[in-house]
Motif scaffolding. Structure first.
Motif, PDB file in Angstrom:
ATOM      1  N   LEU A  81       0.821  -1.214   0.000  1.00  0.00           N
ATOM      2  CA  LEU A  81       0.000   0.000   0.000  1.00  0.00           C
ATOM      3  C   LEU A  81       0.855   1.264   0.000  1.00  0.00           C
ATOM      4  O   LEU A  81       0.544   2.236  -0.688  1.00  0.00           O
ATOM      5  CB  LEU A  81      -0.950  -0.002   1.204  1.00  0.00           C
ATOM      6  N   VAL A  82       1.940   1.256   0.768  1.00  0.00           N
ATOM      7  CA  VAL A  82       2.838   2.414   0.783  1.00  0.00           C
ATOM      8  C   VAL A  82       3.431   2.645  -0.594  1.00  0.00           C
ATOM      9  O   VAL A  82       3.453   3.764  -1.098  1.00  0.00           O
ATOM     10  CB  VAL A  82       3.961   2.231   1.842  1.00  0.00           C
ATOM     11  N   HIS A  83       3.897   1.585  -1.246  1.00  0.00           N
ATOM     12  CA  HIS A  83       4.482   1.724  -2.577  1.00  0.00           C
ATOM     13  C   HIS A  83       3.447   2.190  -3.586  1.00  0.00           C
ATOM     14  O   HIS A  83       3.745   3.005  -4.456  1.00  0.00           O
ATOM     15  CB  HIS A  83       5.129   0.411  -3.030  1.00  0.00           C
ATOM     16  N   ASP A  84       2.217   1.710  -3.463  1.00  0.00           N
ATOM     17  CA  ASP A  84       1.152   2.149  -4.365  1.00  0.00           C
ATOM     18  C   ASP A  84       0.850   3.630  -4.177  1.00  0.00           C
ATOM     19  O   ASP A  84       0.624   4.361  -5.139  1.00  0.00           O
ATOM     20  CB  ASP A  84      -0.123   1.337  -4.147  1.00  0.00           C
ATOM     21  N   ARG A  85       0.840   4.081  -2.944  1.00  0.00           N
ATOM     22  CA  ARG A  85       0.529   5.491  -2.666  1.00  0.00           C
ATOM     23  C   ARG A  85       1.628   6.426  -3.148  1.00  0.00           C
ATOM     24  O   ARG A  85       1.377   7.580  -3.452  1.00  0.00           O
ATOM     25  CB  ARG A  85       0.296   5.694  -1.175  1.00  0.00           C
ATOM     26  N   THR A  86       2.851   5.953  -3.185  1.00  0.00           N
ATOM     27  CA  THR A  86       3.962   6.814  -3.595  1.00  0.00           C
ATOM     28  C   THR A  86       4.233   6.760  -5.089  1.00  0.00           C
ATOM     29  O   THR A  86       5.005   7.544  -5.602  1.00  0.00           O
ATOM     30  CB  THR A  86       5.259   6.418  -2.859  1.00  0.00           C
ATOM     31  N   ASP A  87       3.613   5.837  -5.777  1.00  0.00           N
ATOM     32  CA  ASP A  87       3.808   5.673  -7.220  1.00  0.00           C
ATOM     33  C   ASP A  87       5.269   5.454  -7.595  1.00  0.00           C
ATOM     34  O   ASP A  87       5.742   5.954  -8.605  1.00  0.00           O
ATOM     35  CB  ASP A  87       3.255   6.868  -7.995  1.00  0.00           C
ATOM     36  N   ILE A  88       6.010   4.738  -6.763  1.00  0.00           N
ATOM     37  CA  ILE A  88       7.404   4.423  -7.061  1.00  0.00           C
ATOM     38  C   ILE A  88       7.461   2.994  -7.580  1.00  0.00           C
ATOM     39  O   ILE A  88       7.042   2.057  -6.910  1.00  0.00           O
ATOM     40  CB  ILE A  88       8.298   4.588  -5.822  1.00  0.00           C
ATOM     41  N   SER A  89       7.999   2.845  -8.767  1.00  0.00           N
ATOM     42  CA  SER A  89       8.079   1.517  -9.380  1.00  0.00           C
ATOM     43  C   SER A  89       9.206   0.713  -8.731  1.00  0.00           C
ATOM     44  O   SER A  89      10.137   1.283  -8.158  1.00  0.00           O
ATOM     45  CB  SER A  89       8.330   1.644 -10.872  1.00  0.00           C
ATOM     46  N   PRO A  90       9.148  -0.599  -8.855  1.00  0.00           N
ATOM     47  CA  PRO A  90      10.244  -1.433  -8.342  1.00  0.00           C
ATOM     48  C   PRO A  90      11.586  -1.085  -8.988  1.00  0.00           C
ATOM     49  O   PRO A  90      12.628  -1.169  -8.341  1.00  0.00           O
ATOM     50  CB  PRO A  90       9.813  -2.856  -8.703  1.00  0.00           C
ATOM     51  N   GLN A  91      11.570  -0.670 -10.256  1.00  0.00           N
ATOM     52  CA  GLN A  91      12.812  -0.296 -10.935  1.00  0.00           C
ATOM     53  C   GLN A  91      13.431   0.949 -10.288  1.00  0.00           C
ATOM     54  O   GLN A  91      14.652   1.016 -10.123  1.00  0.00           O
ATOM     55  CB  GLN A  91      12.552  -0.029 -12.423  1.00  0.00           C
ATOM     56  N   ILE A  92      12.608   1.912  -9.929  1.00  0.00           N
ATOM     57  CA  ILE A  92      13.124   3.118  -9.270  1.00  0.00           C
ATOM     58  C   ILE A  92      13.667   2.774  -7.886  1.00  0.00           C
ATOM     59  O   ILE A  92      14.718   3.277  -7.477  1.00  0.00           O
ATOM     60  CB  ILE A  92      12.050   4.214  -9.195  1.00  0.00           C
ATOM     61  N   MET A  93      12.974   1.887  -7.161  1.00  0.00           N
ATOM     62  CA  MET A  93      13.473   1.485  -5.841  1.00  0.00           C
ATOM     63  C   MET A  93      14.817   0.780  -5.965  1.00  0.00           C
ATOM     64  O   MET A  93      15.723   1.013  -5.158  1.00  0.00           O
ATOM     65  CB  MET A  93      12.462   0.575  -5.133  1.00  0.00           C
TER      66      MET A  93
END
Length: 95
Positions: free
Chosen positions: A28-40
């Motif tokens: 949910l945190v990752h969805d809310r921040t719109d950060i893709s796994p590639q960016i992480m």
């Protein structure tokens, strides 16, 4: 009997339940921040490059995640440090 009823109605706080809850929270945190796994992964790679200029770290055990509460999002990094590098062995800053 009371234990059985507690399990049926969700009163059981088993470790797997807690792990599942934590995974859902992270999704949910990752969805809310719109950060893709590639960016992480890119962020994690950049952190490794910078930190290894000053410290010897356990790259395999490094964990980077996002955490949020009601008002803000925090970048949380767990970086196991094996040791410090001497000042003479640090890479140039390239400024």
């Amino acid at each position: 009997m009371l234990e059985f009823i507690s399990r049926i109605f969700g009163k059981d706080s088993s470790p797997s339940k807690n792990v599942a809850r934590e995974r859902l929270r992270l999704v949910l945190v990752h969805d809310r921040t719109d950060i893709s796994p590639q960016i992480m992964e890119a962020l994690k790679s950049d952190l490794i490059k910078v930190i290894t200029n000053y410290m010897e770290i356990d790259e395999a055990a490094l964990e980077v995640s996002l955490d949020s509460n009601e008002n803000q999002i925090a970048l949380v990094a767990n970086i196991p440090v094996k040791g410090m590098k001497r000042s003479g062995s640090m890479a140039p800053t390239g400024a």
